[in-house]
Scaffold this active site. Sequence first.
Site, PDB file in Angstrom:
ATOM      1  CE1 TYR A 149      -3.700   2.462   0.487  1.00  0.00           C
ATOM      2  CE2 TYR A 149      -2.626   3.154   2.525  1.00  0.00           C
ATOM      3  CZ  TYR A 149      -3.599   3.346   1.566  1.00  0.00           C
ATOM      4  OH  TYR A 149      -4.471   4.405   1.661  1.00  0.00           O
ATOM      5  CG  ASP A 244       5.523   3.653   1.413  1.00  0.00           C
ATOM      6  OD1 ASP A 244       5.728   4.281   2.476  1.00  0.00           O
ATOM      7  OD2 ASP A 244       4.387   3.485   0.938  1.00  0.00           O
ATOM      8  CE  LYS A 272       0.363   4.403   8.632  1.00  0.00           C
ATOM      9  NZ  LYS A 272       0.477   3.676   7.393  1.00  0.00           N
TER      10      LYS A 272
HETATM   11  C1  LIG Z   1      -0.112   4.216   6.053  1.00  0.00           C
HETATM   12  C2  LIG Z   1       0.704   4.044   4.841  1.00  0.00           C
HETATM   13  C3  LIG Z   1       0.636   4.944   3.769  1.00  0.00           C
HETATM   14  C4  LIG Z   1      -0.371   6.058   3.712  1.00  0.00           C
HETATM   15  O1  LIG Z   1      -0.189   6.984   4.724  1.00  0.00           O
HETATM   16  P1  LIG Z   1      -1.425   7.939   5.148  1.00  0.00           P
HETATM   17  O2  LIG Z   1      -0.828   8.847   6.164  1.00  0.00           O
HETATM   18  O3  LIG Z   1      -2.481   7.005   5.698  1.00  0.00           O
HETATM   19  O4  LIG Z   1      -1.881   8.639   3.938  1.00  0.00           O
HETATM   20  C5  LIG Z   1       1.509   4.783   2.713  1.00  0.00           C
HETATM   21  N1  LIG Z   1       2.409   3.798   2.708  1.00  0.00           N
HETATM   22  C6  LIG Z   1       2.505   2.908   3.714  1.00  0.00           C
HETATM   23  C7  LIG Z   1       3.553   1.835   3.659  1.00  0.00           C
HETATM   24  C8  LIG Z   1       1.640   2.985   4.803  1.00  0.00           C
HETATM   25  O5  LIG Z   1       1.721   2.072   5.774  1.00  0.00           O
END
Ligand SMILES: *Cc1c(COP(=O)(O)O)cnc(C)c1O
Length: 432
Positions: A149, A244, A272
């Site tokens: 994601y 990411d 996060k």
């Molecule tokens: C949570 C997450 C996102 C998206 O971040 P948001 O702050 O929810 O937009 C993107 N990449 C990874 C790996 C994530 O865990």
Amino acid sequence: MVNTTIKTTKSQEIFAAAQNLMPGGVSSPVRAFKSVGGQPIVFDRVKDAYIWDVDGNQYIDYVGTWGPAICGHAHPEVIAALHEALEKGTSFGAPSVLENVLAEMVIDAVPSIEMVRFVNSGTEACMAVLRLMRAFTNREKIIKFEGCYHGHADMFLVKAGSGVATLGLPDSPGVPKSATMNTLTAPYNDLEAVKALFAENPDEIAGVILEPVVGNAGFITPDTGFLEGLREITREHGALLVFDEVMTGFRIAYGGAQEKFGVTPDLTTLGKVIGGGLPVGAYGGRRDIMSMIAPAGPVYQAGTLSGNPLAMTAGIKTLELLQRPGTYEYLDKITQKLADGLLQIAQETGHPACGGHISAMFGLFFTCGPVHNYEDAKKSDMAKFGRFHRGMLERGVYLAPSQFEAGFTCLAHSEADIDQTLAVAREVLSSL
Ligand SMILES: *Cc1c(COP(=O)(O)O)cnc(C)c1O
């Protein structure tokens, strides 16, 4: 200790009302508990490793607001710093020294990052990094992995069904084919598939983006050599490697997965933890690439609230707390105890299971495994996970309401919390 008849009347009332006000009653889909069944609980407050719902029930929390609460919820030092910052105003929309402070901390911490740009979410960071990958390489195609994601931007919402693994079919109505036709997908941990994509699309692939440890298809670790292999392949083809680390950054090590595995990408996205519970995302990397971002360079990206002083303050204080000696050792110790304990109990109670942990991130699948990719993860017994989740919730343990989410521990979890969680898990798993 164990209360299986919790009352959640107020939660139910509030959530019922919410469904009339907001789609599905939530501000983000997984919160609605669709994949585990039953009703979500409505939160009233959070503190340390605990949450309280509006009916007054207390839970041990392994979601940690989806990752940011690595120091424990509402850490007194974060709250105090925020109080102080609040007195100076809530938003500047202009440079502040707080941005320099957090930028320096990020640059010092994360091996690949020489320059950084702050945004407001992980989604935003991933969108921006994609534009930058394309601008820097002058190529349009990217490779992502099935089950990873990268936020909800159009270009990343690609489902890779087995037969159409590289077709780039959009995952959601409203995403035009034109937005995803340059998004190629491969199974996680499959270097051969990546090599084949590069061979089929010579000089067209801008780069590869991935979760260096997957948390959004459940918890899946990279096989030995996978990250190194991606580094080699991308370099060979003049493409960029992007980690990411929105989830793994400052969680599986202070310097993220790239520190943990010793593989340095060209660009990195963060989110996060870096916001300490306030909305922050960031992307950064090699100076020559980051220098293309406006106003230093031509690649446009902006944000009214980006670099917000409250968000920067929460991030700075959270990273300071994480720098203290022994934090990651402690996180690893309690998380290992939890992950090993869950596996052992599953085994003793006759449930095929596999899972593991790295530092403060863990997972458990109800399949004997091993799980190397999303296809493997989907073999997990979802119905059983749903019953497990509900049983744990009713006994005061809050787990992520989906089999396809990683679990998170924090510095506020005590050994006693872990012991209690395992006792509850034994009771629930024995009853399934
Ligand atoms: C949570 C997450 C996102 C998206 O971040 P948001 O702050 O929810 O937009 C993107 N990449 C990874 C790996 C994530 O865990």
